[in-house]
Design a protein around this motif. Structure first.
Motif, PDB file in Angstrom:
ATOM      1  N   LYS A 111       0.817  -1.225   0.000  1.00  0.00           N
ATOM      2  CA  LYS A 111       0.000   0.000   0.000  1.00  0.00           C
ATOM      3  C   LYS A 111       0.849   1.273   0.000  1.00  0.00           C
ATOM      4  CE  LYS A 111      -3.975  -2.134   0.203  1.00  0.00           C
ATOM      5  NZ  LYS A 111      -3.489  -3.505   0.064  1.00  0.00           N
ATOM      6  N   ASN A 112       1.983   1.213  -0.688  1.00  0.00           N
ATOM      7  CA  ASN A 112       2.902   2.351  -0.740  1.00  0.00           C
ATOM      8  C   ASN A 112       2.705   3.107  -2.057  1.00  0.00           C
ATOM      9  OD1 ASN A 112       5.163   4.064  -1.034  1.00  0.00           O
ATOM     10  ND2 ASN A 112       6.418   2.724   0.255  1.00  0.00           N
ATOM     11  N   PHE A 113       1.984   4.243  -1.972  1.00  0.00           N
ATOM     12  CA  PHE A 113       1.707   5.042  -3.166  1.00  0.00           C
ATOM     13  C   PHE A 113       2.987   5.617  -3.775  1.00  0.00           C
ATOM     14  CE2 PHE A 113      -2.949   5.703  -2.171  1.00  0.00           C
ATOM     15  CZ  PHE A 113      -3.391   5.193  -3.383  1.00  0.00           C
ATOM     16  N   ASN A 114       3.893   6.043  -2.934  1.00  0.00           N
ATOM     17  CA  ASN A 114       5.125   6.673  -3.428  1.00  0.00           C
ATOM     18  C   ASN A 114       5.977   5.682  -4.234  1.00  0.00           C
ATOM     19  OD1 ASN A 114       4.559   9.187  -2.312  1.00  0.00           O
ATOM     20  ND2 ASN A 114       5.429   8.603  -0.313  1.00  0.00           N
ATOM     21  N   GLN A 115       6.058   4.448  -3.742  1.00  0.00           N
ATOM     22  CA  GLN A 115       6.798   3.429  -4.481  1.00  0.00           C
ATOM     23  C   GLN A 115       6.108   3.127  -5.810  1.00  0.00           C
ATOM     24  OE1 GLN A 115       6.726  -0.661  -3.049  1.00  0.00           O
ATOM     25  NE2 GLN A 115       8.911  -0.884  -3.497  1.00  0.00           N
ATOM     26  N   ARG A 116       4.782   3.136  -5.779  1.00  0.00           N
ATOM     27  CA  ARG A 116       4.022   2.856  -6.997  1.00  0.00           C
ATOM     28  C   ARG A 116       4.281   3.916  -8.059  1.00  0.00           C
ATOM     29  NH1 ARG A 116      -2.593   2.036  -7.194  1.00  0.00           N
ATOM     30  NH2 ARG A 116      -2.746   1.595  -9.434  1.00  0.00           N
ATOM     31  N   ILE A 117       4.223   5.175  -7.656  1.00  0.00           N
ATOM     32  CA  ILE A 117       4.427   6.253  -8.631  1.00  0.00           C
ATOM     33  C   ILE A 117       5.872   6.296  -9.100  1.00  0.00           C
ATOM     34  CG2 ILE A 117       4.992   8.174  -7.069  1.00  0.00           C
ATOM     35  CD1 ILE A 117       2.501   8.334  -9.972  1.00  0.00           C
ATOM     36  N   ALA A 118       6.815   5.948  -8.220  1.00  0.00           N
ATOM     37  CA  ALA A 118       8.235   5.943  -8.601  1.00  0.00           C
ATOM     38  C   ALA A 118       8.501   4.879  -9.669  1.00  0.00           C
ATOM     39  CB  ALA A 118       9.104   5.697  -7.369  1.00  0.00           C
ATOM     40  N   THR A 119       7.877   3.706  -9.523  1.00  0.00           N
ATOM     41  CA  THR A 119       8.039   2.641 -10.518  1.00  0.00           C
ATOM     42  C   THR A 119       7.473   3.075 -11.865  1.00  0.00           C
ATOM     43  OG1 THR A 119       7.891   0.939  -8.799  1.00  0.00           O
ATOM     44  CG2 THR A 119       7.488   0.245 -11.067  1.00  0.00           C
ATOM     45  N   ILE A 120       6.314   3.714 -11.829  1.00  0.00           N
ATOM     46  CA  ILE A 120       5.688   4.176 -13.075  1.00  0.00           C
ATOM     47  C   ILE A 120       6.556   5.231 -13.754  1.00  0.00           C
ATOM     48  CG2 ILE A 120       3.713   5.449 -14.005  1.00  0.00           C
ATOM     49  CD1 ILE A 120       2.020   4.060 -11.797  1.00  0.00           C
ATOM     50  N   GLU A 121       7.106   6.136 -12.992  1.00  0.00           N
ATOM     51  CA  GLU A 121       7.949   7.186 -13.576  1.00  0.00           C
ATOM     52  C   GLU A 121       9.239   6.598 -14.156  1.00  0.00           C
ATOM     53  OE1 GLU A 121       8.312   9.986 -10.396  1.00  0.00           O
ATOM     54  OE2 GLU A 121       6.537  11.137 -11.048  1.00  0.00           O
ATOM     55  N   ASP A 122       9.765   5.547 -13.532  1.00  0.00           N
ATOM     56  CA  ASP A 122      10.927   4.865 -14.112  1.00  0.00           C
ATOM     57  C   ASP A 122      10.573   4.282 -15.482  1.00  0.00           C
ATOM     58  OD1 ASP A 122      12.625   5.444 -12.052  1.00  0.00           O
ATOM     59  OD2 ASP A 122      12.367   3.523 -11.012  1.00  0.00           O
ATOM     60  N   GLY A 123       9.378   3.727 -15.561  1.00  0.00           N
ATOM     61  CA  GLY A 123       8.935   3.180 -16.838  1.00  0.00           C
ATOM     62  C   GLY A 123       8.781   4.243 -17.899  1.00  0.00           C
ATOM     63  N   LEU A 124       8.302   5.407 -17.507  1.00  0.00           N
ATOM     64  CA  LEU A 124       8.100   6.490 -18.479  1.00  0.00           C
ATOM     65  C   LEU A 124       9.415   7.047 -19.015  1.00  0.00           C
ATOM     66  CD1 LEU A 124       5.082   8.333 -16.830  1.00  0.00           C
ATOM     67  CD2 LEU A 124       5.118   7.240 -19.088  1.00  0.00           C
ATOM     68  N   LYS A 125      10.498   6.819 -18.298  1.00  0.00           N
ATOM     69  CA  LYS A 125      11.801   7.246 -18.811  1.00  0.00           C
ATOM     70  C   LYS A 125      12.169   6.459 -20.068  1.00  0.00           C
ATOM     71  CE  LYS A 125      13.547   8.530 -14.227  1.00  0.00           C
ATOM     72  NZ  LYS A 125      14.507   8.178 -13.145  1.00  0.00           N
ATOM     73  N   LYS A 126      11.681   5.226 -20.163  1.00  0.00           N
ATOM     74  CA  LYS A 126      11.969   4.384 -21.328  1.00  0.00           C
ATOM     75  C   LYS A 126      10.807   4.327 -22.305  1.00  0.00           C
ATOM     76  CE  LYS A 126      15.195   1.400 -18.790  1.00  0.00           C
ATOM     77  NZ  LYS A 126      15.489   0.020 -18.308  1.00  0.00           N
ATOM     78  N   PHE A 127       9.589   4.506 -21.797  1.00  0.00           N
ATOM     79  CA  PHE A 127       8.395   4.418 -22.650  1.00  0.00           C
ATOM     80  C   PHE A 127       7.542   5.663 -22.426  1.00  0.00           C
ATOM     81  CE2 PHE A 127       9.685   0.135 -21.362  1.00  0.00           C
ATOM     82  CZ  PHE A 127       9.892  -0.472 -22.592  1.00  0.00           C
ATOM     83  N   SER A 128       8.080   6.784 -22.844  1.00  0.00           N
ATOM     84  CA  SER A 128       7.447   8.072 -22.525  1.00  0.00           C
ATOM     85  C   SER A 128       6.069   8.246 -23.152  1.00  0.00           C
ATOM     86  CB  SER A 128       8.362   9.217 -22.978  1.00  0.00           C
ATOM     87  OG  SER A 128       8.580   9.142 -24.384  1.00  0.00           O
ATOM     88  N   LYS A 129       5.796   7.533 -24.230  1.00  0.00           N
ATOM     89  CA  LYS A 129       4.509   7.701 -24.916  1.00  0.00           C
ATOM     90  C   LYS A 129       3.521   6.572 -24.621  1.00  0.00           C
ATOM     91  CE  LYS A 129       6.511  10.335 -28.737  1.00  0.00           C
ATOM     92  NZ  LYS A 129       6.703  10.427 -30.218  1.00  0.00           N
ATOM     93  N   ASP A 130       3.872   5.683 -23.725  1.00  0.00           N
ATOM     94  CA  ASP A 130       2.979   4.567 -23.436  1.00  0.00           C
ATOM     95  C   ASP A 130       1.720   5.066 -22.735  1.00  0.00           C
ATOM     96  OD1 ASP A 130       2.721   1.472 -23.202  1.00  0.00           O
ATOM     97  OD2 ASP A 130       2.237   2.228 -21.195  1.00  0.00           O
ATOM     98  N   SER A 131       0.572   4.757 -23.300  1.00  0.00           N
ATOM     99  CA  SER A 131      -0.692   5.292 -22.779  1.00  0.00           C
ATOM    100  C   SER A 131      -1.021   4.742 -21.397  1.00  0.00           C
ATOM    101  CB  SER A 131      -1.835   4.980 -23.752  1.00  0.00           C
ATOM    102  OG  SER A 131      -1.976   3.580 -23.937  1.00  0.00           O
ATOM    103  N   THR A 132      -0.743   3.464 -21.146  1.00  0.00           N
ATOM    104  CA  THR A 132      -1.068   2.875 -19.846  1.00  0.00           C
ATOM    105  C   THR A 132      -0.237   3.495 -18.734  1.00  0.00           C
ATOM    106  OG1 THR A 132      -1.677   0.771 -20.889  1.00  0.00           O
ATOM    107  CG2 THR A 132      -1.158   0.723 -18.541  1.00  0.00           C
ATOM    108  N   LEU A 133       1.061   3.654 -18.969  1.00  0.00           N
ATOM    109  CA  LEU A 133       1.915   4.252 -17.941  1.00  0.00           C
ATOM    110  C   LEU A 133       1.553   5.714 -17.692  1.00  0.00           C
ATOM    111  CD1 LEU A 133       5.430   2.746 -18.780  1.00  0.00           C
ATOM    112  CD2 LEU A 133       3.923   2.156 -16.876  1.00  0.00           C
ATOM    113  N   ASN A 134       1.281   6.444 -18.754  1.00  0.00           N
ATOM    114  CA  ASN A 134       0.878   7.838 -18.572  1.00  0.00           C
ATOM    115  C   ASN A 134      -0.449   7.935 -17.834  1.00  0.00           C
ATOM    116  OD1 ASN A 134       2.681   9.998 -19.874  1.00  0.00           O
ATOM    117  ND2 ASN A 134       2.656   8.391 -21.449  1.00  0.00           N
ATOM    118  N   PHE A 135      -1.366   7.065 -18.156  1.00  0.00           N
ATOM    119  CA  PHE A 135      -2.640   7.048 -17.438  1.00  0.00           C
ATOM    120  C   PHE A 135      -2.404   6.761 -15.965  1.00  0.00           C
ATOM    121  CE2 PHE A 135      -5.921   4.398 -15.515  1.00  0.00           C
ATOM    122  CZ  PHE A 135      -7.022   5.238 -15.583  1.00  0.00           C
ATOM    123  N   GLN A 136      -1.606   5.712 -15.697  1.00  0.00           N
ATOM    124  CA  GLN A 136      -1.359   5.320 -14.317  1.00  0.00           C
ATOM    125  C   GLN A 136      -0.678   6.432 -13.520  1.00  0.00           C
ATOM    126  OE1 GLN A 136      -1.989   2.523 -12.337  1.00  0.00           O
ATOM    127  NE2 GLN A 136      -3.450   2.010 -13.965  1.00  0.00           N
TER     128      GLN A 136
END
Length: 754
Positions: A643-668
């Motif tokens: 239930k760690n929101f900060n860890q969740r958002i940090a993982t998503i932002e790491d993904g966006l560094k490699k997949f900046s246009k991915d719709s699912t990651l941007n949505f998340q």
């Protein structure tokens, strides 16, 4: 037959050479034999998953028939041939390839692949014996092959234009042009190798044949450009350069202007077909979905010495060179590159597929047989060029023979060029054209030797001939087993060759397993047959029998790890999670780019709440071959546990560094930030995040939360459409969304709706 018959035979051959190339002078049987070898491409696929299964079987049977014919007609081969560089180099390659069995992981696969090179070797000897005894058949054989390539090209063009009115994309249209060769690239090379034969037909004095062959050159070049294979463009350019160069040399020597007619026709037809193809593709690119294939000029511009410009070939070449540097003596065993290549691809290939070939026959033969083996195979090809050059530069050969050798050299050079980028050695239709060229050049070359150099050994012919017949019988048996296996593979093609669609009704083990022969033990994708058998047994709940089949086949392809994949699924079905976990770790960490193995290991770790393993496997995957879904899945799974929101958002932002246009990651990213702000009662800020999230996905949850955020900021009119969308999605059953929308209507004094 005594040795005294050899001079008589040579006198007969010499006499026939002085009389030109008239149809009445050569044997119909000899011509038929040459054509039966050269036209193996016409042999159908029947039930095999790959046409080469039936074609290699056809050649192995043809070898027996022709060998008996050669012995009965006493078509002897001179001793000088057995002492020549071409024979010594190809025979040496055959011997070293056999010796490489000693280091092969999979000796059965070596035996299967080796049988094909033996079939080709015997065919080469048979072709040489027939052509050498009756060289007058060559001109007519080549003319008939020129007619074949015209028909072949017309079929390609007709098929292509018949697809222009379909719903297929341009890429799909081009990829469907495979003929009876396996795929479009093989078809393109098949046409390329026979275009020089049309050039020879143009040299004939008959007006009809001259005009027909000129049209044939145009049609064949047009088909070649439509097929859109970049390696064939290089080969066509090489053929033209050789023809122009030799013709220019002859013009300088003889000063005959007429010599430039043929090169001029060839260049003009290439240019016209090039321009027409450009116009056709330009029109279709406006009407069809754009893809990888397109105008010829664009395809030529895409050629470069990079992985992208070579369709990943540079990486394959680097892998082969590294393997050769570690296995210089005997390589990895003939035919075993499909196994030895997997460790080099384990960090790049997403699934269980493998790169069967190096896409360079010179490197692949070296990787399979060592430096000596690769050198001998290359030396054989080069020796044909040397023999051709000697003929072209010698005064001992007639102009007709030199022209024959020139077109054979053009075709041979194109084969060598394609060998730099593909694997024509595996395809019987392409390999046989090369061997026909080689046998023909050598037959012409040795026809110019003196009688003293042309002694014949009965032992090297008759007794060796019977030995070759015995070997051919063995190759027939091996080829038949391979064909039977390919027929069963074809039966289950939809399930095993990249199309996960089950048969209807589903296959049972009794429908498949008994029909696989004892060998080969790998299918055409390099997967162990044992894995295929175990799959059907496991589907029926026969787990112990499936495991017994897998355990009995440990080394057929040790680097694929599909055996472990099957064991994981069996353990899961038995609810033996510790066993499944054990095999999943072994399989995944040896194939870290494999998405299926990653998902299995991660899901097992997740089910066991082993967050340390979850983090470890996620880190390995994202540092090897990351997918956007990996980041999304890991962020969700870890949040459910901690239930760690900060860890969740940090993982998503790491993904966006490699997949900046991915719709699912941007949505998340925006959705989770909206949740965080909502929990902090910052409803206006959370509404902004939900609005951003909805730009990427029209999620019912984002609509609901945005409606709640507007309600909490008293924006009742703005809240209602989002709440309505959430209600209409039928995702929520607790009535809360309807209640909040009712309160919005109440606040707006719309009491009836409230």
């Amino acid at each position: 037959m005594s040795k005294k018959s050899a001079p008589a035979r040579n006198q007969k051959v010499a006499k026939s050479r002085t009389n030109g190339y008239s149809f009445s002078q050569f044997s119909i049987a000899d011509l038929a034999i040459v054509l039966l070898y050269a036209m193996v491409e016409l042999w159908p696929r029947f039930d095999a998953v790959d046409v080469m299964g039936s074609q290699w079987l056809y050649l192995s049977v043809l070898n027996i028939v022709v060998s008996f014919y050669i012995i009965s007609k006493k078509k002897l081969i001179e001793n000088q041939f057995f002492k020549s560089l071409p024979f010594i180099s190809i025979a040496g390659f055959i011997i070293i390839s056999l010796a490489s069995f000693a280091v092969a992981y999979n000796v059965i696969e070596s035996m299967v692949t080796y049988s094909r090179i033996v079939i080709a070797f015997i065919a080469f000897l048979n072709l040489y014996a027939v052509i050498r005894s009756n060289p007058n058949i060559l001109s007519s054989a080549i003319i008939l092959l020129a007619l074949m390539v015209m028909i072949q090209s017309l079929i390609v063009i007709g098929t292509f234009f018949s697809l222009t009115n379909s719903n297929m994309t341009l890429d799909q249209m081009i990829l469907s042009l495979s003929g009876n060769t396996g795929n479009k690239n093989f078809l393109g090379v098949s046409i390329l190798l026979k275009i020089p034969f049309l050039v020879l037909a143009f040299q004939r004095k008959e007006i009809f044949l001259k005009y027909t062959s000129a049209i044939g050159i145009f049609i064949s070049c047009l088909a070649l450009f439509i097929i859109n294979s970049r390696s064939t463009y290089i080969g066509l350019f090489l053929e033209a350069i050789i023809f122009l160069g030799v013709t220019a040399y002859q013009f300088i020597s003889k000063k005959e202007r007429a010599m430039f007619m043929s090169p001029l026709v060839l260049i003009v037809m290439i240019l016209i077909s090039f321009g027409l193809t450009q116009a056709i593709f330009s029109k279709l690119e406006k009407e069809k979905t754009a893809g990888s294939y397109g105008a010829v000029a664009e395809r030529l511009e895409s050629i470069s010495l990079s992985n992208e410009g070579s369709s990943g070939r540079i990486r394959l070449y680097q892998s082969a060179l590294d393997f050769i540097s570690h296995h210089p003596i005997l390589g990895g065993g003939y035919g075993n590159w499909k196994i030895n290549s997997i460790p080099y691809e384990k960090t790049t290939i997403r699934g269980f597929g493998i790169r069967k070939h190096v896409h360079n026959d010179y490197l692949e033969t070296t990787a399979d047989t060592g430096l000596a083996g690769g050198l001998l195979y290359t030396l054989f090809l080069v020796s044909i060029i040397i023999a051709s050059a000697k003929i072209l530069l010698s005064k001992a050969y007639s102009d007709e023979k030199k022209m024959l050798v020139l077109v054979l050299l053009m075709s041979h050079a194109a084969y060598m060029s394609d060998s730099l980028f593909n694997f024509p050695m595996e395809r019987p239709n392409l390999f046989m054209v090369m061997l026909f060229n080689a046998a023909s050049v050598l037959a012409i070359y040795f026809s110019g030797k003196t009688k003293q150099d042309s002694s014949v050994s009965n032992f090297m012919n008759q007794y060796a001939g019977y030995g070759l017949i015995f070997i051919s019988v063995v190759t027939v048996y091996i080829s038949m087993q391979c064909y039977r296996s390919m027929a069963v593979q074809n039966k289950v093609y939809m399930e095993w060759f990249g199309m996960p669609k089950a048969a209807n009704p589903p296959f049972k083990s009794s429908d498949v397993n008994p029909y696989f022969p004892s060998f080969p033990n790998l299918n055409e994708l390099g997967m162990p047959i044992a894995n295929m058998k175990a799959k059907y047994l496991a589907q029926e709940g026969n787990y112990d029998e499936a495991l017994a089949v897998l355990n009995a086949d440990k080394n057929s392809n040790p680097y694929l790890y599909f055996t472990e994949f099957t064991k994981i699924n069996i353990a899961i079905a038995r609810q033996q999670m510790d066993t499944a976990y054990y095999w999943a770790k072994i399989a995944y960490y040896n194939r870290p780019a494999n998405q299926q193995l990653y998902n299995l290991l991660y899901d097992i770790a997740n089910g066991l709440k082993d967050t340390i393993e979850m983090q470890k496997v996620f880190s390995v995957k994202t540092s090897t071959r990351p997918e956007a879904s990996d980041y999304y899945g890991h962020s969700q799974s870890m949040y459910v546990i901690n239930k760690n929101f900060n860890q969740r958002i940090a993982t998503i932002e790491d993904g966006l560094k490699k997949f900046s246009k991915d719709s699912t990651l941007n949505f998340q990213k925006h959705f989770v930030q909206g949740l965080i702000l909502g929990n902090e009662l910052k409803y206006a800020e959370s509404a902004v995040e939900y609005e951003q999230a909805l730009k990427y996905q029209n999620s019912p949850f984002a609509n609901q939360n945005l409606g709640f955020a507007y309600f909490n900021t008293s924006k009742f009119n703005e809240a209602i459409p989002y709440l309505t969308t959430a209600i209409n999605s039928n995702q929520f059953r607790d009535g809360r969304t309807e209640y909040i929308r009712g309160r919005c209507f109440f606040q707006l004094n719309q009491t009836d709706k409230a």
